[in-house]
Write an enzyme that holds these catalytic residues in place. Sequence first.
Site, short mmCIF file in Angstrom:
data_model
loop_
_atom_site.label_atom_id
_atom_site.label_comp_id
_atom_site.label_asym_id
_atom_site.label_seq_id
_atom_site.Cartn_x
_atom_site.Cartn_y
_atom_site.Cartn_z
N ARG A 38 27.06 3.93 -43.97
CA ARG A 38 28.33 3.41 -43.36
C ARG A 38 29.67 4.14 -44.07
O ARG A 38 29.65 4.56 -45.30
CB ARG A 38 28.86 2.07 -43.25
CG ARG A 38 27.61 1.11 -42.59
CD ARG A 38 27.92 -0.36 -42.66
NE ARG A 38 27.13 -1.13 -41.92
CZ ARG A 38 26.14 -1.91 -42.39
NH1 ARG A 38 25.80 -1.58 -44.03
NH2 ARG A 38 25.02 -2.60 -41.64
N HIS B 21 20.48 -3.23 -42.10
CA HIS B 21 20.43 -4.31 -41.04
C HIS B 21 19.75 -5.44 -41.52
O HIS B 21 18.48 -5.63 -41.84
CB HIS B 21 19.68 -3.73 -39.88
CG HIS B 21 20.83 -2.59 -39.24
ND1 HIS B 21 20.35 -2.07 -38.28
CD2 HIS B 21 21.95 -2.31 -39.39
CE1 HIS B 21 20.92 -1.08 -37.86
NE2 HIS B 21 22.19 -1.46 -38.41
N HIS C 2 30.36 6.92 -37.97
CA HIS C 2 28.96 6.18 -37.55
C HIS C 2 28.30 6.85 -36.58
O HIS C 2 27.12 6.46 -36.54
CB HIS C 2 29.62 4.94 -36.79
CG HIS C 2 28.89 3.77 -37.23
ND1 HIS C 2 29.02 3.05 -38.35
CD2 HIS C 2 28.00 2.97 -36.72
CE1 HIS C 2 28.32 1.90 -38.55
NE2 HIS C 2 27.81 1.96 -37.43
N LYS D 282 27.54 -4.36 -46.12
CA LYS D 282 28.29 -5.72 -45.80
C LYS D 282 27.98 -6.92 -46.54
O LYS D 282 26.84 -7.34 -46.65
CB LYS D 282 27.99 -5.71 -44.05
CG LYS D 282 28.61 -4.82 -43.27
CD LYS D 282 28.55 -4.99 -41.72
CE LYS D 282 28.98 -4.05 -40.78
NZ LYS D 282 28.97 -4.52 -39.31
N ARG E 220 25.47 8.14 -38.78
CA ARG E 220 24.59 7.05 -39.00
C ARG E 220 23.64 6.85 -37.96
O ARG E 220 22.46 6.89 -38.03
CB ARG E 220 25.21 5.87 -39.36
CG ARG E 220 24.59 4.59 -39.52
CD ARG E 220 25.47 3.61 -40.16
NE ARG E 220 25.14 2.18 -40.17
CZ ARG E 220 24.42 1.51 -41.10
NH1 ARG E 220 24.02 2.20 -42.09
NH2 ARG E 220 23.97 0.30 -40.89
N TYR F 154 18.14 1.56 -31.41
CA TYR F 154 17.49 2.91 -31.48
C TYR F 154 16.21 3.44 -30.61
O TYR F 154 15.88 4.45 -30.58
CB TYR F 154 17.56 3.48 -32.94
CG TYR F 154 18.79 3.32 -33.70
CD1 TYR F 154 19.81 4.20 -33.36
CD2 TYR F 154 18.79 2.32 -34.61
CE1 TYR F 154 21.08 3.84 -34.09
CE2 TYR F 154 20.21 2.33 -35.19
CZ TYR F 154 21.20 3.10 -34.83
OH TYR F 154 22.52 2.79 -35.48
#
Length: 292
Positions: free
Chosen positions: A142, A264, A238, A166, A241, A273
């Site tokens: 990110r 994630h 992004h 995150k 990414r 994806y």
Amino acid sequence: MEEYLSHLRVERGSSPLTVSAYTTDLCDYASFLDGRGVGDADDVDRACVVAYEADLVDRGYATSSVDRRVSVIKGFHRFLVREGYARRNPTDTLQLPKPPERLPDVLSASQVGAMLAACTGDGPPEMRNRAILEVLYGCGLRVSECTGLDLGDCILEEGYLRVVGKGGKERISPISGAALEALGAYLERGRPALAKPYAKPTAAVFLNVRGGRLTRQSVHAIVADAGRLVGVDNLHPHTLRHSFATHMLEGGADLRVIQEILGHSDISTTQVYTHVSRTHIREEYLSAHPRA
């Protein structure tokens, strides 16, 4: 509100950016309620929240923005009830519409290759920009993770980066090939030239021309400029990414491995994806099969 924001910072480990966004949303909500003469949590009813939702629409907010703000409000009211500041939650029966599934934008491998090939130059800023692009695409970071990298996070001799994602969660991201080469060259020859003796000392990997940590906005501009070199307007970090994950999946990587590298917490986030990959498979089929 202050206690809730403190709860987000301390107990939930939310990033400063998240807390800042929640602060803006809740201040706007409080201002709306104040305008309606509502000053106590127990005086807020479902009609107040629905009216606020309608007010956001009238002010021209996009559906996704309205849904996000209502989601913030729902979390806030749950907190008020849980902590004893309110007897009831007026948002209990308020349903958020399920957003339509949107496939992420991705570049083809040839587009990425052309973009990186077009980013030339041996000056420190050019070396930095090339390293940023290579790391964003080569490691799937990110933009905040990229700008947050410190020198101690680069264990290049072992081929990995320590990434803070995150919620302050740390993970290990492999780095090799072109990304490793570009980052190594920048650290050896580009960064020392950008580190100014008069600037405040920083451990940041990516520096601006004044010797300070590069901002997210600057990385956005660097990526957008690189995209324009190959005819891609408004290229977003992004997207690199997304492209990383899609190309990994198309190359045969396991979904769980991609989940781990991307950071994630839920595999369902990574599963988007697979839809992109199916689109790629169909395109390949249509272009290759003689009777497709």
